[in-house]
Write a protein that holds these residues in place. Structure first.
Motif, PDB file in Angstrom:
ATOM      1  N   PRO A 185      67.852  31.104  55.284  1.00 44.95           N
ATOM      2  CA  PRO A 185      68.805  31.726  54.363  1.00 44.95           C
ATOM      3  C   PRO A 185      70.170  31.910  55.042  1.00 44.95           C
ATOM      4  CG  PRO A 185      67.241  33.343  55.184  1.00 44.95           C
ATOM      5  CD  PRO A 185      66.816  32.020  55.730  1.00 44.95           C
ATOM      6  N   PRO A 186      71.249  32.046  54.240  1.00 43.41           N
ATOM      7  CA  PRO A 186      72.576  32.269  54.828  1.00 43.41           C
ATOM      8  C   PRO A 186      72.619  33.579  55.620  1.00 43.41           C
ATOM      9  CG  PRO A 186      72.617  32.505  52.421  1.00 43.41           C
ATOM     10  CD  PRO A 186      71.265  31.981  52.779  1.00 43.41           C
ATOM     11  N   ASP A 187      73.554  33.658  56.572  1.00 44.50           N
ATOM     12  CA  ASP A 187      73.664  34.859  57.422  1.00 44.50           C
ATOM     13  C   ASP A 187      73.858  36.131  56.612  1.00 44.50           C
ATOM     14  OD1 ASP A 187      73.196  33.573  59.728  1.00 44.50           O
ATOM     15  OD2 ASP A 187      75.282  33.366  60.346  1.00 44.50           O
ATOM     16  N   SER A 188      74.587  36.009  55.499  1.00 42.76           N
ATOM     17  CA  SER A 188      74.838  37.202  54.672  1.00 42.76           C
ATOM     18  C   SER A 188      73.511  37.795  54.179  1.00 42.76           C
ATOM     19  CB  SER A 188      75.726  36.851  53.474  1.00 42.76           C
ATOM     20  OG  SER A 188      75.112  35.822  52.709  1.00 42.76           O
ATOM     21  N   VAL A 189      72.534  36.928  53.892  1.00 37.46           N
ATOM     22  CA  VAL A 189      71.214  37.392  53.450  1.00 37.46           C
ATOM     23  C   VAL A 189      70.424  37.907  54.651  1.00 37.46           C
ATOM     24  CG1 VAL A 189      69.002  36.666  52.431  1.00 37.46           C
ATOM     25  CG2 VAL A 189      71.150  35.837  51.462  1.00 37.46           C
ATOM     26  N   LEU A 190      70.478  37.171  55.769  1.00 39.04           N
ATOM     27  CA  LEU A 190      69.700  37.548  56.964  1.00 39.04           C
ATOM     28  C   LEU A 190      70.067  38.938  57.478  1.00 39.04           C
ATOM     29  CD1 LEU A 190      69.674  34.223  59.021  1.00 39.04           C
ATOM     30  CD2 LEU A 190      67.692  35.362  58.012  1.00 39.04           C
ATOM     31  N   GLN A 191      71.352  39.288  57.385  1.00 37.25           N
ATOM     32  CA  GLN A 191      71.813  40.547  57.988  1.00 37.25           C
ATOM     33  C   GLN A 191      71.568  41.763  57.097  1.00 37.25           C
ATOM     34  OE1 GLN A 191      72.396  40.324  61.067  1.00 37.25           O
ATOM     35  NE2 GLN A 191      72.426  38.086  60.950  1.00 37.25           N
ATOM     36  N   ARG A 192      71.301  41.538  55.814  1.00 37.22           N
ATOM     37  CA  ARG A 192      71.189  42.716  54.940  1.00 37.22           C
ATOM     38  C   ARG A 192      69.809  43.352  54.976  1.00 37.22           C
ATOM     39  NH1 ARG A 192      68.747  41.879  50.175  1.00 37.22           N
ATOM     40  NH2 ARG A 192      68.590  39.768  49.312  1.00 37.22           N
ATOM     41  N   VAL A 193      69.764  44.597  54.513  1.00 40.43           N
ATOM     42  CA  VAL A 193      68.507  45.352  54.471  1.00 40.43           C
ATOM     43  C   VAL A 193      67.838  45.075  53.118  1.00 40.43           C
ATOM     44  CG1 VAL A 193      67.505  47.674  54.483  1.00 40.43           C
ATOM     45  CG2 VAL A 193      69.435  47.142  55.988  1.00 40.43           C
ATOM     46  N   PRO A 194      66.560  44.697  53.105  1.00 35.16           N
ATOM     47  CA  PRO A 194      65.895  44.398  51.825  1.00 35.16           C
ATOM     48  C   PRO A 194      65.783  45.633  50.928  1.00 35.16           C
ATOM     49  CG  PRO A 194      64.332  44.290  53.658  1.00 35.16           C
ATOM     50  CD  PRO A 194      65.683  44.476  54.258  1.00 35.16           C
ATOM     51  N   SER A 195      65.878  45.407  49.616  1.00 37.93           N
ATOM     52  CA  SER A 195      65.823  46.508  48.641  1.00 37.93           C
ATOM     53  C   SER A 195      64.377  46.940  48.391  1.00 37.93           C
ATOM     54  CB  SER A 195      66.427  46.039  47.310  1.00 37.93           C
ATOM     55  OG  SER A 195      65.595  45.029  46.747  1.00 37.93           O
ATOM     56  N   ASP A 196      64.213  48.076  47.694  1.00 35.17           N
ATOM     57  CA  ASP A 196      62.869  48.552  47.313  1.00 35.17           C
ATOM     58  C   ASP A 196      62.131  47.468  46.531  1.00 35.17           C
ATOM     59  OD1 ASP A 196      63.604  50.919  48.395  1.00 35.17           O
ATOM     60  OD2 ASP A 196      63.386  52.128  46.584  1.00 35.17           O
ATOM     61  N   ARG A 197      62.852  46.850  45.583  1.00 31.60           N
ATOM     62  CA  ARG A 197      62.230  45.843  44.716  1.00 31.60           C
ATOM     63  C   ARG A 197      61.740  44.651  45.551  1.00 31.60           C
ATOM     64  NH1 ARG A 197      64.758  41.770  41.686  1.00 31.60           N
ATOM     65  NH2 ARG A 197      63.458  40.949  40.016  1.00 31.60           N
ATOM     66  N   GLU A 198      62.574  44.224  46.501  1.00 37.08           N
ATOM     67  CA  GLU A 198      62.199  43.081  47.343  1.00 37.08           C
ATOM     68  C   GLU A 198      60.997  43.413  48.226  1.00 37.08           C
ATOM     69  OE1 GLU A 198      66.615  40.987  47.615  1.00 37.08           O
ATOM     70  OE2 GLU A 198      66.036  42.499  49.088  1.00 37.08           O
ATOM     71  N   LEU A 199      60.992  44.628  48.770  1.00 37.77           N
ATOM     72  CA  LEU A 199      59.846  45.027  49.608  1.00 37.77           C
ATOM     73  C   LEU A 199      58.572  45.125  48.776  1.00 37.77           C
ATOM     74  CD1 LEU A 199      61.380  47.696  52.036  1.00 37.77           C
ATOM     75  CD2 LEU A 199      60.856  45.292  52.498  1.00 37.77           C
ATOM     76  N   SER A 200      58.710  45.578  47.534  1.00 37.95           N
ATOM     77  CA  SER A 200      57.543  45.672  46.657  1.00 37.95           C
ATOM     78  C   SER A 200      56.998  44.276  46.342  1.00 37.95           C
ATOM     79  CB  SER A 200      57.917  46.390  45.357  1.00 37.95           C
ATOM     80  OG  SER A 200      56.808  46.408  44.488  1.00 37.95           O
ATOM     81  N   ARG A 201      57.909  43.333  46.107  1.00 36.23           N
ATOM     82  CA  ARG A 201      57.475  41.960  45.820  1.00 36.23           C
ATOM     83  C   ARG A 201      56.835  41.334  47.066  1.00 36.23           C
ATOM     84  NH1 ARG A 201      62.474  39.049  42.965  1.00 36.23           N
ATOM     85  NH2 ARG A 201      61.055  37.286  43.016  1.00 36.23           N
ATOM     86  N   LEU A 202      57.390  41.641  48.230  1.00 39.84           N
ATOM     87  CA  LEU A 202      56.811  41.122  49.475  1.00 39.84           C
ATOM     88  C   LEU A 202      55.407  41.706  49.684  1.00 39.84           C
ATOM     89  CD1 LEU A 202      57.042  39.502  52.106  1.00 39.84           C
ATOM     90  CD2 LEU A 202      58.138  41.489  53.152  1.00 39.84           C
ATOM     91  N   ALA A 203      55.283  43.004  49.414  1.00 41.85           N
ATOM     92  CA  ALA A 203      53.979  43.674  49.583  1.00 41.85           C
ATOM     93  C   ALA A 203      52.908  43.020  48.710  1.00 41.85           C
ATOM     94  CB  ALA A 203      54.099  45.162  49.247  1.00 41.85           C
ATOM     95  N   SER A 204      53.305  42.587  47.504  1.00 42.87           N
ATOM     96  CA  SER A 204      52.304  41.980  46.617  1.00 42.87           C
ATOM     97  C   SER A 204      51.951  40.559  47.051  1.00 42.87           C
ATOM     98  CB  SER A 204      52.797  41.986  45.165  1.00 42.87           C
ATOM     99  OG  SER A 204      53.934  41.175  45.040  1.00 42.87           O
TER     100      SER A 204
END
Length: 200
Positions: free
Chosen positions: A107-126
């Motif tokens: 992924p681009p650096d802008s994505v790599l450096q950011r902190v994942p959101s609640d929604r993204e962590l929830s999707r990752l957890a599933s």
């Protein structure tokens, strides 16, 4: 397990299932090496025929981490002709030094450096299966914290995984980046596409 190893086992699945008898030495050895769990050994042994036992083992192995393939080769002592054939084919494969998981998706650096959101962590957890604990240990969570997350969410592995991911993000603050997640996923032998699906 590396993509090349998974592909090799997939290609030879039918051939291996006709040649290997896994109950006597292979399954006990993989259990002894902590590649297979108790439940997985029972799942394999509950299959009605030797062929189906081998197929079940080959189905489980790709999800058992980076040590699974080398351990399988060591377990094939009684079937040295099979082992030699697999090793030879792996060496002859085009680009045997092959692509690593990191080359597959970047992924681009802008994505790599950011902190994942609640929604993204929830999707990752599933999407994280049994590897979630290995991922979170690599992220720096203690075994005690993982035990608490499991105990607090004993009926939901998604809930336990999400609680652990949120705890990691809270503890690390700005350092809890997508890049750090990606590193830990790779360390636990989870394909980067899992994270790619979550972020897109």
């Amino acid at each position: 397990m590396e993509p090349a190893h998974k592909e090799l086992l997939r290609r030879h699945q039918l051939e291996l299932s006709g040649q290997l008898l896994v109950s006597d030495t292979i399954v006990p050895f993989l259990y002894q090496e902590n590649i297979l769990t108790d439940a997985q050994v029972q799942e394999i042994e509950s299959q009605p025929t030797d062929r189906q036992k081998t197929l079940k083992l080959l189905q489980l192995l790709p999800g058992r981490g980076p040590r699974a393939f080398p351990a399988l080769l060591r377990a094939l002592d009684d079937f040295s002709w099979v082992r030699d054939k697999l090793v030879l084919e792996l060496q002859d494969a085009p680009g045997a030094t092959g692509e690593t998981a990191a080359d597959v998706w970047r992924p681009p650096d802008s994505v790599l450096q950011r902190v994942p959101s609640d929604r993204e962590l929830s999707r990752l957890a599933s999407r994280l299966g049994s590897e979630w604990e290995a991922v979170l240990l690599d992220l720096g969570l203690s075994a005690e914290s993982l035990f608490r997350c499991r105990a607090d969410h004993s009926l939901s592995s998604h809930g336990a995984t999400l609680a652990a991911l949120l705890q990691w993000r809270r503890a690390e603050g700005k350092k809890a980046s997508v890049q750090r997640l990606l590193q830990s996923l790779q360390a636990a032998d989870v394909h980067p596409s899992v994270l790619q699906d979550v972020l897109l």
